[in-house]
Design a protein around this motif. Structure first.
Motif, short mmCIF file in Angstrom:
data_model
loop_
_atom_site.label_atom_id
_atom_site.label_comp_id
_atom_site.label_asym_id
_atom_site.label_seq_id
_atom_site.Cartn_x
_atom_site.Cartn_y
_atom_site.Cartn_z
N VAL A 291 -4.87 -2.34 1.68
CA VAL A 291 -5.24 -1.78 2.98
C VAL A 291 -3.99 -1.67 3.84
O VAL A 291 -3.32 -2.68 4.10
CB VAL A 291 -6.31 -2.64 3.68
CG1 VAL A 291 -6.66 -2.03 5.03
CG2 VAL A 291 -7.55 -2.77 2.80
N LEU A 292 -3.65 -0.45 4.26
CA LEU A 292 -2.40 -0.21 4.99
C LEU A 292 -2.55 -0.32 6.50
O LEU A 292 -1.55 -0.40 7.20
CB LEU A 292 -1.87 1.19 4.65
CG LEU A 292 -1.48 1.44 3.19
CD1 LEU A 292 -0.99 2.87 3.03
CD2 LEU A 292 -0.42 0.46 2.74
N ASN A 293 -3.79 -0.27 7.00
CA ASN A 293 -4.02 -0.29 8.44
C ASN A 293 -3.24 0.83 9.14
O ASN A 293 -2.55 0.61 10.14
CB ASN A 293 -3.62 -1.65 9.04
CG ASN A 293 -4.50 -2.78 8.53
OD1 ASN A 293 -5.70 -2.61 8.42
ND2 ASN A 293 -3.89 -3.91 8.21
N SER A 294 -3.37 2.03 8.58
CA SER A 294 -2.66 3.19 9.13
C SER A 294 -3.69 4.25 9.53
O SER A 294 -4.53 4.65 8.72
CB SER A 294 -1.71 3.77 8.07
OG SER A 294 -1.11 4.95 8.54
N ASP A 295 -3.62 4.68 10.80
CA ASP A 295 -4.55 5.70 11.28
C ASP A 295 -4.11 7.09 10.81
O ASP A 295 -2.92 7.40 10.73
CB ASP A 295 -4.62 5.68 12.81
CG ASP A 295 -5.23 4.39 13.33
OD1 ASP A 295 -6.05 3.81 12.61
OD2 ASP A 295 -4.87 3.97 14.45
N GLY A 296 -5.08 7.93 10.50
CA GLY A 296 -4.79 9.31 10.12
C GLY A 296 -4.14 9.46 8.77
O GLY A 296 -3.49 10.48 8.50
N LEU A 297 -4.31 8.48 7.88
CA LEU A 297 -3.67 8.53 6.57
C LEU A 297 -4.33 9.60 5.70
O LEU A 297 -5.54 9.82 5.75
CB LEU A 297 -3.79 7.16 5.89
CG LEU A 297 -3.06 7.00 4.54
CD1 LEU A 297 -1.56 7.09 4.73
CD2 LEU A 297 -3.45 5.67 3.89
N LEU A 319 -10.75 5.55 0.25
CA LEU A 319 -11.94 5.07 0.93
C LEU A 319 -11.64 3.78 1.71
O LEU A 319 -12.04 3.64 2.87
CB LEU A 319 -13.05 4.80 -0.10
CG LEU A 319 -14.32 4.18 0.47
CD1 LEU A 319 -15.10 5.21 1.27
CD2 LEU A 319 -15.19 3.60 -0.63
N CYS A 320 -10.95 2.85 1.07
CA CYS A 320 -10.65 1.57 1.72
C CYS A 320 -9.78 1.75 2.96
O CYS A 320 -9.88 0.96 3.91
CB CYS A 320 -9.95 0.63 0.74
SG CYS A 320 -10.99 0.06 -0.61
N ASN A 321 -8.94 2.78 2.96
CA ASN A 321 -8.05 3.02 4.08
C ASN A 321 -8.58 4.09 5.03
O ASN A 321 -7.86 4.51 5.94
CB ASN A 321 -6.67 3.43 3.57
CG ASN A 321 -5.90 2.27 2.97
OD1 ASN A 321 -5.25 1.52 3.68
ND2 ASN A 321 -5.98 2.12 1.65
N GLU A 322 -9.82 4.53 4.81
CA GLU A 322 -10.44 5.57 5.63
C GLU A 322 -9.52 6.78 5.74
O GLU A 322 -9.33 7.37 6.81
CB GLU A 322 -10.78 5.03 7.03
CG GLU A 322 -11.79 3.88 6.99
CD GLU A 322 -12.17 3.39 8.37
OE1 GLU A 322 -11.61 3.88 9.36
OE2 GLU A 322 -13.05 2.51 8.46
N ARG A 395 5.75 -3.25 0.54
CA ARG A 395 5.60 -4.61 1.06
C ARG A 395 4.26 -5.22 0.66
O ARG A 395 4.15 -6.43 0.47
CB ARG A 395 5.77 -4.60 2.58
CG ARG A 395 7.21 -4.46 3.03
CD ARG A 395 7.37 -4.73 4.51
NE ARG A 395 6.69 -3.72 5.33
CZ ARG A 395 7.28 -2.60 5.74
NH1 ARG A 395 8.53 -2.34 5.39
NH2 ARG A 395 6.62 -1.74 6.48
N LEU A 396 3.22 -4.38 0.55
CA LEU A 396 1.94 -4.90 0.11
C LEU A 396 1.98 -5.33 -1.36
O LEU A 396 1.35 -6.31 -1.75
CB LEU A 396 0.84 -3.84 0.30
CG LEU A 396 0.40 -3.59 1.74
CD1 LEU A 396 -0.55 -2.40 1.78
CD2 LEU A 396 -0.30 -4.81 2.32
N LEU A 397 2.76 -4.58 -2.17
CA LEU A 397 2.86 -4.91 -3.59
C LEU A 397 3.73 -6.15 -3.82
O LEU A 397 3.40 -7.02 -4.61
CB LEU A 397 3.44 -3.73 -4.37
CG LEU A 397 2.58 -2.47 -4.41
CD1 LEU A 397 3.35 -1.34 -5.06
CD2 LEU A 397 1.28 -2.73 -5.16
N ASP A 398 4.84 -6.24 -3.10
CA ASP A 398 5.77 -7.37 -3.24
C ASP A 398 6.49 -7.57 -1.91
O ASP A 398 7.46 -6.88 -1.62
CB ASP A 398 6.78 -7.09 -4.36
CG ASP A 398 7.64 -8.30 -4.67
OD1 ASP A 398 7.63 -9.27 -3.87
OD2 ASP A 398 8.33 -8.30 -5.71
N PRO A 399 6.04 -8.52 -1.07
CA PRO A 399 6.62 -8.71 0.26
C PRO A 399 8.11 -9.08 0.25
O PRO A 399 8.79 -8.92 1.24
CB PRO A 399 5.79 -9.87 0.85
CG PRO A 399 4.53 -9.88 0.05
CD PRO A 399 4.90 -9.42 -1.31
N SER A 400 8.63 -9.53 -0.91
CA SER A 400 10.04 -9.95 -0.96
C SER A 400 11.00 -8.80 -1.15
O SER A 400 12.20 -8.98 -1.04
CB SER A 400 10.22 -10.96 -2.10
OG SER A 400 10.01 -10.33 -3.37
#
Length: 409
Positions: A291-297, A319-322, A395-400
């Motif tokens: 989930v990216l929490n990005s509007d208008g994706l 769907l998960c990211n609307e 960053r979601l896949l690997d934060p490091s």
């Protein structure tokens, strides 16, 4: 309605078919004393805008109602109304896109692939009944799902009484045109391989022009719904009549009705649990890829086509990211619109100015090699896009790790 709401075969999809109220409205109009052209016009215009299958079922009931109420087509008012309605249908279908150039993801799935099994009315398999699970539904017979529920099934035994059979005739015979239309639709739903539980009886093919109708309405099992509702309502009315006759007081009637309702809901408890689980926020969140929490994706594939590589993952991601997306498994897919979108997306990437709110899933490796843009390899697919967008996915896949240069895997 509940079967479609549960997402029986996909996490989403076929939601327009939850418009079962349109069929119930059509049945209600057939019960009126007089033919109501205005009500039928509104109903059919709404049905056409909701789903082609629902429109076809409602139209069949509309035609049966015309015959039942002896509305002669020669009457000027009826002729003008029907002509106006026909024009409105054509205009509405044109505006929605019924006549657009399209391909089908199921071109090889002809009439008979998605059908109704004769025992579906009494079969709560796999997850819809505690007591009635006769056999496992396979192939395309889920489209003909039409489980009565416990109370209508029990009501069938009440037909052993002669007075109930007389009552049944008083319901059916004055409306034989509507029942005949529903039975013919149910026969169409059975298709060319009549299923009776696990057994199949193949018959010969459809003659012209019925074969064209069969190719158009491949998920023919859905056409059992009008008969399902007519039969369910009739059997429940017989049960209600019986309860009123044997109850000496109103309080006993309501007590018996409440008891039967509790038993019916208990029988459906597996289905209700499945519904609750499939629509719980925790379940949806745990099954989301990210989930990216990005509007208008927006999420698009290149090339733009129906069912591209790894489509189910990216459809669920969208769907998960609307997010809006052209990726999916569509029964109808507009090739002209797809071609225009494909050229537009390729132009954005070739110019080096990708839309910052778009994730491009590139399945054309030759085209990918010519791009000098940040990219990631995610769940079997290459994605490219603006550097901030790709970095947020990274960053979601690997934060490091962070994106540097033109590529990152």
């Amino acid at each position: 309605f509940l079967f479609r709401l549960a997402g029986h075969d996909y996490p989403v999809g076929h939601l327009a078919l939850m418009g079962q109220w349109l069929i119930l409205w059509a049945i209600n109009l057939t019960l009126l004393q007089h033919f109501s052209l205005r009500s039928w016009s509104w109903l059919l215009l709404l049905a056409l805008a909701t789903h082609a299958y629902l429109f076809a079922m409602c139209f069949a009931l509309y035609f049966a109602d015309l015959l039942k109420k002896d509305c002669h087509f020669a009457r000027p008012r009826i002729k003008r109304g029907l002509l106006l309605l026909l024009c409105l249908w054509i205009l509405e279908a044109l505006s929605i896109g019924y006549f657009s150039s399209s391909s089908s993801a199921y071109a090889d799935a002809g009439y008979g692939t998605y059908k109704w099994n004769l025992l579906s009315l009494f079969n709560g398999s796999p997850n819809w009944s505690v007591l009635l699970r006769l056999w496992t539904v396979d192939n395309g017979e889920y489209e003909g799902f039409s489980y009565f529920g416990l109370l209508p099934v029990l009501s069938l035994f009440l037909l052993c009484r002669r007075d109930n059979r007389v009552y049944l005739r008083s319901i059916v015979l004055p409306r034989w045109q509507v029942w005949l239309a529903s039975v013919l639709m149910a026969a169409f739903a059975m298709t060319l391989s009549i299923g009776f539980g696990p057994f199949q009886l193949p018959i010969s093919g459809l003659p012209f022009p019925l074969n064209l109708i069969g190719q158009t309405f491949r998920a023919s099992g859905r056409f059992v719904w009008p008969l399902y509702y007519l039969a369910s309502l009739t059997l429940l009315s017989i049960l209600d009549r019986t309860l009123q006759r044997i109850s000496s007081r109103k309080s006993l009637y309501y007590l018996a009705l409440s008891f039967l309702a509790i038993i019916a809901f208990w029988d459906l408890s597996p289905a209700l649990s499945q519904l609750r689980l499939s629509h719980s926020g925790a379940h949806a969140a745990s099954s989301c890829p990210m989930v990216l929490n990005s509007d208008g994706l927006k999420v698009h594939s290149i090339p733009v086509r129906n069912r591209p590589e790894n489509w189910s993952y990216w459809q669920w991601f969208a769907l998960c990211n609307e997010a809006s997306t052209s990726i999916g498994n569509f029964a109808r897919f507009d090739e002209n619109q797809a071609s225009l979108l494909d050229r537009s997306l390729r132009s954005e990437l070739s110019s080096g100015r990708p839309d910052p709110n778009t994730i491009y899933v590139v399945n054309d490796l030759d085209f990918l090699d010519r791009l000098n843009l940040p990219r990631l390899f995610v769940s079997g697919s290459w994605i490219v896009g603006a550097k901030p967008t790709i970095a947020s996915v990274s960053r979601l896949l690997d934060p490091s790790k962070t994106v540097s240069g033109s590529s990152y895997e």
